[in-house]
Design a protein around this motif. Structure first.
Motif, PDB file in Angstrom:
ATOM      1  N   LEU A   1      -4.107   9.456   1.048  1.00  0.00           N
ATOM      2  CA  LEU A   1      -2.928   8.952   0.592  1.00  0.00           C
ATOM      3  C   LEU A   1      -1.846   9.730   1.076  1.00  0.00           C
ATOM      4  O   LEU A   1      -0.826   8.774   1.630  1.00  0.00           O
TER       5      LEU A   1
ATOM      6  N   LEU B   1       1.220   6.493  -6.584  1.00  0.00           N
ATOM      7  CA  LEU B   1       0.486   7.437  -7.356  1.00  0.00           C
ATOM      8  C   LEU B   1       0.883   8.631  -7.451  1.00  0.00           C
ATOM      9  O   LEU B   1       0.577   9.607  -8.190  1.00  0.00           O
ATOM     10  N   ALA B   2       1.213   9.025  -6.136  1.00  0.00           N
ATOM     11  CA  ALA B   2       1.807  10.505  -5.984  1.00  0.00           C
ATOM     12  C   ALA B   2       2.735  10.870  -6.816  1.00  0.00           C
ATOM     13  O   ALA B   2       2.777  12.116  -7.316  1.00  0.00           O
TER      14      ALA B   2
ATOM     15  N   ALA C   1       0.784   4.001  -2.899  1.00  0.00           N
ATOM     16  CA  ALA C   1       0.556   5.712  -2.792  1.00  0.00           C
ATOM     17  C   ALA C   1       1.633   6.537  -3.099  1.00  0.00           C
ATOM     18  O   ALA C   1       1.357   7.343  -3.659  1.00  0.00           O
TER      19      ALA C   1
ATOM     20  N   ARG D   1     -17.227  16.856  -6.153  1.00  0.00           N
ATOM     21  CA  ARG D   1     -16.218  16.021  -6.789  1.00  0.00           C
ATOM     22  C   ARG D   1     -14.834  16.656  -5.758  1.00  0.00           C
ATOM     23  O   ARG D   1     -13.906  15.870  -6.056  1.00  0.00           O
ATOM     24  N   ASN D   2     -14.748  17.808  -5.912  1.00  0.00           N
ATOM     25  CA  ASN D   2     -13.415  18.543  -5.477  1.00  0.00           C
ATOM     26  C   ASN D   2     -13.157  17.936  -3.945  1.00  0.00           C
ATOM     27  O   ASN D   2     -12.277  17.370  -3.798  1.00  0.00           O
TER      28      ASN D   2
ATOM     29  N   MET E   1     -10.886   8.525 -15.993  1.00  0.00           N
ATOM     30  CA  MET E   1     -10.540   7.686 -14.563  1.00  0.00           C
ATOM     31  C   MET E   1     -10.795   6.197 -14.846  1.00  0.00           C
ATOM     32  O   MET E   1     -10.000   5.348 -14.256  1.00  0.00           O
TER      33      MET E   1
ATOM     34  N   PRO F   1     -16.867   8.189 -12.114  1.00  0.00           N
ATOM     35  CA  PRO F   1     -17.970   9.012 -12.093  1.00  0.00           C
ATOM     36  C   PRO F   1     -19.146   8.364 -12.784  1.00  0.00           C
ATOM     37  O   PRO F   1     -19.053   7.459 -13.850  1.00  0.00           O
ATOM     38  N   ARG F   2     -20.328   8.470 -12.043  1.00  0.00           N
ATOM     39  CA  ARG F   2     -21.600   7.849 -12.828  1.00  0.00           C
ATOM     40  C   ARG F   2     -21.673   8.178 -14.355  1.00  0.00           C
ATOM     41  O   ARG F   2     -22.145   7.249 -14.858  1.00  0.00           O
TER      42      ARG F   2
ATOM     43  N   ARG G   1      -9.822  19.383 -14.752  1.00  0.00           N
ATOM     44  CA  ARG G   1      -9.908  18.623 -13.620  1.00  0.00           C
ATOM     45  C   ARG G   1     -11.523  18.198 -13.897  1.00  0.00           C
ATOM     46  O   ARG G   1     -11.736  17.234 -13.139  1.00  0.00           O
TER      47      ARG G   1
ATOM     48  N   ARG H   1     -14.140  15.175  -2.650  1.00  0.00           N
ATOM     49  CA  ARG H   1     -13.759  13.850  -2.813  1.00  0.00           C
ATOM     50  C   ARG H   1     -12.094  13.646  -3.302  1.00  0.00           C
ATOM     51  O   ARG H   1     -11.570  12.932  -2.674  1.00  0.00           O
ATOM     52  N   TRP H   2     -11.546  14.465  -4.306  1.00  0.00           N
ATOM     53  CA  TRP H   2     -10.395  14.472  -4.591  1.00  0.00           C
ATOM     54  C   TRP H   2      -9.411  14.760  -3.656  1.00  0.00           C
ATOM     55  O   TRP H   2      -8.143  14.306  -3.177  1.00  0.00           O
TER      56      TRP H   2
ATOM     57  N   PHE I   1      -1.470   7.968   4.791  1.00  0.00           N
ATOM     58  CA  PHE I   1      -1.311   6.671   4.672  1.00  0.00           C
ATOM     59  C   PHE I   1       0.217   6.467   4.448  1.00  0.00           C
ATOM     60  O   PHE I   1       0.792   5.510   5.033  1.00  0.00           O
ATOM     61  N   ALA I   2       0.716   7.116   3.876  1.00  0.00           N
ATOM     62  CA  ALA I   2       1.868   7.158   3.209  1.00  0.00           C
ATOM     63  C   ALA I   2       3.089   7.341   4.393  1.00  0.00           C
ATOM     64  O   ALA I   2       3.962   6.826   4.852  1.00  0.00           O
TER      65      ALA I   2
ATOM     66  N   ALA J   1       2.596   4.645   6.882  1.00  0.00           N
ATOM     67  CA  ALA J   1       3.338   3.344   6.586  1.00  0.00           C
ATOM     68  C   ALA J   1       4.850   3.366   6.688  1.00  0.00           C
ATOM     69  O   ALA J   1       5.634   2.597   7.036  1.00  0.00           O
TER      70      ALA J   1
ATOM     71  N   VAL K   1     -10.127  14.423 -16.720  1.00  0.00           N
ATOM     72  CA  VAL K   1      -9.797  13.611 -15.480  1.00  0.00           C
ATOM     73  C   VAL K   1     -10.784  12.706 -15.210  1.00  0.00           C
ATOM     74  O   VAL K   1     -10.795  11.526 -15.341  1.00  0.00           O
TER      75      VAL K   1
ATOM     76  N   ALA L   1       0.793  -1.082   0.197  1.00  0.00           N
ATOM     77  CA  ALA L   1       0.121  -0.059  -0.081  1.00  0.00           C
ATOM     78  C   ALA L   1       0.948   1.271   0.003  1.00  0.00           C
ATOM     79  O   ALA L   1       0.678   2.410  -0.894  1.00  0.00           O
TER      80      ALA L   1
ATOM     81  N   MET M   1      -4.327   1.594 -11.892  1.00  0.00           N
ATOM     82  CA  MET M   1      -3.842   1.123 -10.702  1.00  0.00           C
ATOM     83  C   MET M   1      -4.363  -0.141 -10.076  1.00  0.00           C
ATOM     84  O   MET M   1      -3.613  -0.901  -9.306  1.00  0.00           O
TER      85      MET M   1
ATOM     86  N   TRP N   1     -17.040   3.522  -6.538  1.00  0.00           N
ATOM     87  CA  TRP N   1     -17.143   4.862  -5.674  1.00  0.00           C
ATOM     88  C   TRP N   1     -16.134   5.719  -6.765  1.00  0.00           C
ATOM     89  O   TRP N   1     -16.391   6.905  -6.645  1.00  0.00           O
TER      90      TRP N   1
END
Lengths: 249, 317
Positions: free
Chosen positions: B13, A42-43, A39, B2-3, A162, A234-235, A154, B5-6, B16-17, B20, A158, A35, A169, A231
């Motif tokens: 993240l 991704l970053a 992380a 949405r903002n 997704m 996007p729907r 944005r 959420r991001w 967590f980093a 860990a 994106v 994990a 991922m 989740w």
């Protein structure tokens, strides 16, 4: 049959579950390293991939360079990283300021380097191409409506990228979980311990049990991502997910 | 929506980093338990160590509990790199590993009888001994008597560090110890003695030492070096395909199914009886041993004042 019986009784032995070398702690170590690697991957990989995809510039070159990382086997990277991490743990001298950024050069960090090299290429390459391949007509329409470049990235590119990013991922995570087994070669814990120790001790039951646990954890990772898809995607474009996942793999 | 959420995703993240990384960085335990020397030290060895009586089990029985154990390799580059880099404080290495001398490491004296005696012990077919007589046995015993552990380590160093050829290393050693290595004009007229070795450098050097000593004394010799593991060497010896091989007493005892316990003489007697029944004579053991050994850096040895394995169980003070 008796072998499978031995495996069953291995799993049935309480001592194999608890303590530092028990299954629970090994699973924790395995998940922790995997994990953390994901992380960081991704970053590190996603923001530049998305930005370059938006401009559609220079990304092709970067994708090629990043993909070279895939050509080197993880085991090779692990062996190459080890002397460097050991040196780092010993301490570095930065203009007279001596410090050790990490406390041990064995185990966690060299394995992390090998796994990072495995996780970054698919995330970067898919992030870049997914944003680049968003329908130019849609992007033009957004621009025509007066959205800024930042807003376009944005709220249009994106979200539309997704499904592909998410699939990347998912693939990278499963690979990382399966490959984190290698850490046992350089004194990291994780589920690889059962395989490496079992092999050295000529204990086939332990090797088999370890392999089963790694496979189960990889499948669980896959299932977690399948669950999280609802989740994360996007729907409005959820239908595109299956198609995208197939191409990203 | 949405903002948020991001941002939540990013924050999670990051959190967590950091978490860990904080957990993952578990270095050697800081001496919460400072009862014994060992409890302050990290031990590195092969992955099979924890289940071996001659490794962790034996150490624990002697009251030696390390702060941590790192599973590395069998006396190979990973273990020596880890010791050199300070990742571990105590390493399980082979006693004749030249890096011990090169790096000035300290080999802890095995005063708790952790490992069986592993003296270099030449074995030879009994029919060859009968044909060649006491002079031959005296020659081999004379060579064996001069091979000690320090000398053997130096021979290994010449090969693995200097990259010298086993035959050249053996010739130099024999000359230094007053042996003739060139065959005299007048030979013994014997059937060639087939000298063999296992498939690793030290065994090959030892086989060359004995083979060249035989040649210098006028015996005809044939070489079948690097034959393989003991699983291959033993049947070849019994069938007469080879005549002579330098063995390791304790490992041979284990392989022949006799007890490797006791001192050099006891083990020598046990393997003599076991191999004698198969038509193989066990000649006198050399003082040299190559066995599993606990090794520490000079700094660790000095700061804790240790030079034997039992010192590890002593109070750290």
């Amino acid at each position: 049959m008796s072998f499978l019986g031995d495996v069953a009784s291995w799993f049935g032995t309480a001592a194999n579950w608890w303590g530092e070398s028990g299954i629970l702690n090994r699973v924790f170590e395995h998940v922790q390293l995997s994990a953390f690697t994901m992380a960081v991957a991704l970053a590190v990989a996603l923001p530049p991939a998305l930005a370059l995809g938006h401009r559609n510039r220079g990304g092709g070159l970067v994708v090629t360079v990043v993909n070279l990382g895939r050509a080197i086997p993880s085991f090779g990277i692990l062996a190459l990283a080890l002397p460097f991490t050991i040196e780092l743990a010993r301490g570095i001298d930065l203009f007279g300021w001596e410090f050790s950024p990490i406390s041990s050069g064995l185990g966690f960090w060299p394995t992390f380097v090998a796994l990072l090299a495995l996780a970054v290429p698919p995330i970067f390459a898919n992030g870049f191409t997914a944003v680049r391949d968003v329908d130019p007509g849609t992007v033009e329409a957004a621009r025509g409506m007066g959205l800024t470049e930042r807003q376009i990235l944005r709220s249009i590119e994106v979200p539309m990228a997704m499904p592909v990013v998410y699939a990347a991922m998912r693939v990278a995570s499963v690979q990382v979980v399966a490959t984190a087994t290698l850490g046992a070669l350089v004194a990291w814990g994780g589920l690889g311990r059962f395989i490496i120790d079992g092999f050295a001790q000529q204990d086939d039951v332990q090797v088999f049990a370890g392999a089963v646990l790694v496979a189960l954890l990889a499948v669980a990772t896959e299932a977690l991502f399948a669950f999280g898809e609802r989740w994360a995607i996007p729907r409005g474009i959820a239908g595109a997910g299956d198609r995208a996942a197939a191409t990203a793999g | 929506m949405r903002n948020i959420r991001w941002r939540a995703f990013g924050a999670a993240l990051l959190a967590f980093a950091l978490l860990a990384a904080a957990c993952g960085d578990d270095g050697p335990g800081e001496g919460a338990n400072d009862a014994t020397v060992a409890s302050n030290l990290v031990f590195g060895g092969p992955p099979e160590c924890p289940t071996r009586p001659s490794c962790m089990i034996g150490l624990n029985e002697a009251g030696i509990e390390f702060a941590d154990f790192k599973a590395l390799d069998s006396g190979g580059p990973l273990t020596s790199t880890a010791l050199e880099g300070g990742e571990i404080d105590v390493a399980l290495l082979f006693s004749t590993n030249p890096l011990i001398a090169v790096n000035g490491w300290v080999l802890l004296d095995d005063d708790i009888g952790l490992n069986p005696v592993e003296n270099i012990t030449p074995v030879v077919r009994t029919d060859v001994v009968d044909a060649l007589g006491a002079d031959f046995v005296a020659l081999i015993d004379g060579v064996s008597a001069q091979i000690d552990t320090a000398g053997l380590t130096e021979l290994n160093r010449q090969q693995s560090v200097d990259g010298d050829d086993p035959a050249a290393i053996a010739a130099r050693w024999l000359t230094e110890h007053g042996y003739e290595t060139m065959a005299p004009a007048e030979g013994m007229g014997n059937d060639p003695i087939v000298v063999s070795s296992f498939n690793f450098g030290e065994s090959e050097i030892l086989a060359e030492v004995y083979a060249q000593a035989m040649e210098g004394a006028g015996y005809a010799v044939e070489r079948k070096l690097n034959l393989g593991s003991r699983e291959i060497v033993k049947p070849a010896l019994e069938s007469g395909e080879i005549d002579f091989v330098p063995e390791y007493a304790g490992t041979l005892a284990n392989f022949l199914g006799v007890s490797p316990e006791g001192d050099t003489a006891t083990v020598h007697e046990a393997i003599s009886i076991a191999y004698g029944g198969l038509g193989i004579s066990v000649l006198a053991s050399a003082p040299a041993e190559d066995k599993n050994a606990l090794v520490v850096t000079a700094e660790v040895a000095a700061s804790y004042g240790i030079d034997s394995i039992s010192d590890l169980a002593a109070s750290a003070g």
